[in-house]
Motif scaffolding. Sequence first.
Motif, short mmCIF file in Angstrom:
data_model
loop_
_atom_site.label_atom_id
_atom_site.label_comp_id
_atom_site.label_asym_id
_atom_site.label_seq_id
_atom_site.Cartn_x
_atom_site.Cartn_y
_atom_site.Cartn_z
N ALA A 335 0.86 -1.20 0.00
CA ALA A 335 0.00 0.00 0.00
C ALA A 335 0.89 1.23 0.00
O ALA A 335 1.33 1.70 1.05
CB ALA A 335 -0.92 -0.01 1.22
N LEU A 336 1.17 1.75 -1.19
CA LEU A 336 2.14 2.84 -1.34
C LEU A 336 1.52 4.08 -1.98
O LEU A 336 0.57 3.97 -2.77
CB LEU A 336 3.33 2.37 -2.19
N ASN A 337 2.05 5.23 -1.63
CA ASN A 337 1.69 6.48 -2.29
C ASN A 337 2.38 6.55 -3.64
O ASN A 337 3.29 5.76 -3.92
CB ASN A 337 2.12 7.66 -1.42
N PRO A 338 1.97 7.49 -4.50
CA PRO A 338 2.62 7.62 -5.81
C PRO A 338 4.14 7.84 -5.72
O PRO A 338 4.87 7.46 -6.63
CB PRO A 338 1.94 8.85 -6.42
N ASP A 339 4.61 8.45 -4.61
CA ASP A 339 6.04 8.69 -4.48
C ASP A 339 6.80 7.50 -3.89
O ASP A 339 7.99 7.58 -3.62
CB ASP A 339 6.30 9.94 -3.63
N GLY A 340 6.08 6.39 -3.65
CA GLY A 340 6.73 5.19 -3.15
C GLY A 340 6.75 5.04 -1.64
O GLY A 340 7.17 4.01 -1.12
N THR A 341 6.28 6.04 -0.92
CA THR A 341 6.24 5.96 0.55
C THR A 341 4.98 5.20 0.98
O THR A 341 3.97 5.20 0.27
CB THR A 341 6.24 7.36 1.18
N PRO A 342 5.01 4.54 2.13
CA PRO A 342 3.84 3.79 2.61
C PRO A 342 2.64 4.72 2.85
O PRO A 342 2.81 5.85 3.31
CB PRO A 342 4.31 3.17 3.92
N VAL A 343 1.45 4.24 2.51
CA VAL A 343 0.23 5.00 2.77
C VAL A 343 0.11 5.26 4.27
O VAL A 343 -0.23 6.36 4.70
CB VAL A 343 -1.01 4.25 2.26
N VAL A 344 0.39 4.23 5.06
CA VAL A 344 0.43 4.36 6.52
C VAL A 344 1.79 3.87 6.99
O VAL A 344 2.11 2.70 6.84
CB VAL A 344 -0.68 3.53 7.19
N PRO A 345 2.63 4.75 7.54
CA PRO A 345 3.95 4.32 8.00
C PRO A 345 3.84 3.28 9.11
O PRO A 345 2.90 3.29 9.90
CB PRO A 345 4.57 5.62 8.55
N ILE A 346 4.81 2.36 9.13
CA ILE A 346 4.82 1.34 10.19
C ILE A 346 5.17 2.00 11.51
O ILE A 346 6.13 2.75 11.61
CB ILE A 346 5.86 0.24 9.88
N TYR A 347 4.37 1.69 12.52
CA TYR A 347 4.66 2.16 13.87
C TYR A 347 4.68 0.92 14.76
O TYR A 347 3.63 0.43 15.18
CB TYR A 347 3.61 3.16 14.34
N MET A 348 5.86 0.39 15.02
CA MET A 348 6.00 -0.83 15.79
C MET A 348 5.96 -0.51 17.29
O MET A 348 6.96 -0.12 17.88
CB MET A 348 7.31 -1.55 15.44
N ASN A 349 4.79 -0.70 17.86
CA ASN A 349 4.62 -0.52 19.29
C ASN A 349 4.81 -1.88 19.96
O ASN A 349 3.88 -2.67 20.08
CB ASN A 349 3.22 0.04 19.59
N TYR A 350 6.05 -2.14 20.39
CA TYR A 350 6.36 -3.47 20.92
C TYR A 350 5.60 -3.75 22.21
O TYR A 350 5.28 -4.91 22.50
CB TYR A 350 7.87 -3.60 21.13
N GLY A 351 5.32 -2.71 22.96
CA GLY A 351 4.53 -2.90 24.17
C GLY A 351 3.13 -3.39 23.84
O GLY A 351 2.61 -4.30 24.50
N PHE A 352 2.52 -2.81 22.79
CA PHE A 352 1.19 -3.23 22.36
C PHE A 352 1.21 -4.67 21.83
O PHE A 352 0.30 -5.45 22.09
CB PHE A 352 0.67 -2.28 21.27
N ILE A 353 2.26 -5.00 21.08
CA ILE A 353 2.38 -6.36 20.53
C ILE A 353 2.47 -7.39 21.67
O ILE A 353 1.79 -8.41 21.66
CB ILE A 353 3.62 -6.46 19.61
N ALA A 354 3.33 -7.10 22.65
CA ALA A 354 3.47 -8.00 23.80
C ALA A 354 2.17 -8.09 24.58
O ALA A 354 1.77 -9.18 25.02
CB ALA A 354 4.61 -7.53 24.69
N PHE A 355 1.50 -6.95 24.73
CA PHE A 355 0.23 -6.93 25.47
C PHE A 355 -0.82 -7.77 24.76
O PHE A 355 -1.60 -8.50 25.40
CB PHE A 355 -0.25 -5.48 25.61
N SER A 356 -0.86 -7.70 23.42
CA SER A 356 -1.82 -8.48 22.64
C SER A 356 -1.58 -9.97 22.83
O SER A 356 -2.53 -10.76 22.98
CB SER A 356 -1.72 -8.12 21.16
#
Length: 387
Positions: A335-356
Amino acid sequence: MVFSAKVAMRFLKSGKSQTIFIALGIAIGVSVQIFIGLLIQGLQQSLVNKTIGNSSQITVTSMKDDKLIGNWEDIVDKISSEKRIEKISVAADSSGFVRHDGKSEPVLVRGFLPDKADGIYNIKENIIEGEALNGDGQVLIGKEFRDKLELKLGDEIEIVNFEGKKSTLKVKGFYDLKVSSINKSWLIVNLKTSQDIFGFQNKVTGIEMQVADSDVFDTVDITKSVESIINNENLKVEDWQSQNAQLLSGLSGQSMSSIMIQVFVLVSVILGIASVLAITVMQKSKQIGILKAMGVKDRSSSLIFMFQGFFLGILGAIIGVVLGVGLIVMFSKFALNPDGTPVVPIYMNYGFIAFSGLIAVISAVAASLIPARKSSKLNPIEVIRNG
């Protein structure tokens, strides 16, 4: 307890297909929770960064008639004692007109201490032609304003202030701050140049601040702290949250929708585990009856199914975390913008991942309470007699 854990593991191994399906069900629930959670958080982080990431998050202005702040150096020193303030700069702003080749356009002249302001606005990084300011009488112009007046590097423009005083500035470079309204209206000069143009002497019109990313949503509290530190009734302190109520409402709505989806996914996972383990009690009732006849207590028989839920939760959580992180990474790649950047940048919240993952394990154990209770009520004589 060790005995119950061993029996639980044996039961899981004896029904491998069932075990795999339950674990996959948990994994899918965890992966959906992680994917949606990280997606919403990434979207919110992106919106916040685009809205206030390169702008002042807390601003001090004057309530005097002239709107000017004197002794600003002392005020900046006081504010710097607030540890949650990461970046601080001053500005001398005022409106005026630019004249060049017979054209006249209204502008906002913004005077900064270049090095300090760059920490907030990333001006140097966004210069697309020319170079940064390195002296008085120089100006940086937005690319849209450049195109409108057909300006080139080295051109001289005339600034007319509100009193009709004229000043000449040399175009040092062109910038793109990624906000069209800014590019069209801001003329960036150093602090002294702006003070000379508008006769501010050694006064400024604002003190601007940014906080750490972790404190972005705590600016109301930080603002109160800054007000207490300054302790000046002629100065007003405002934060981005009070000025962006609609944005906060949108972010709150996104968070609530994300939480609701995650809750429904969690409930469906719990019901699935509980129903499957309840069937397992019926399937293994004869074995449980024999164990009870051999002296195994009700508590130990209940623990067998609780351990099953615990083991299934751990297995499902591990697989789910891998799937969830993999999904969000794949999404950012496709899922990329026309300029090649992600539509939604990855935000790795490791605390949230561990909590899940932890919630998945707790939910699996909680779901096993129903079959565990049912197991404890089995009468060994009736179970063995009925086969």
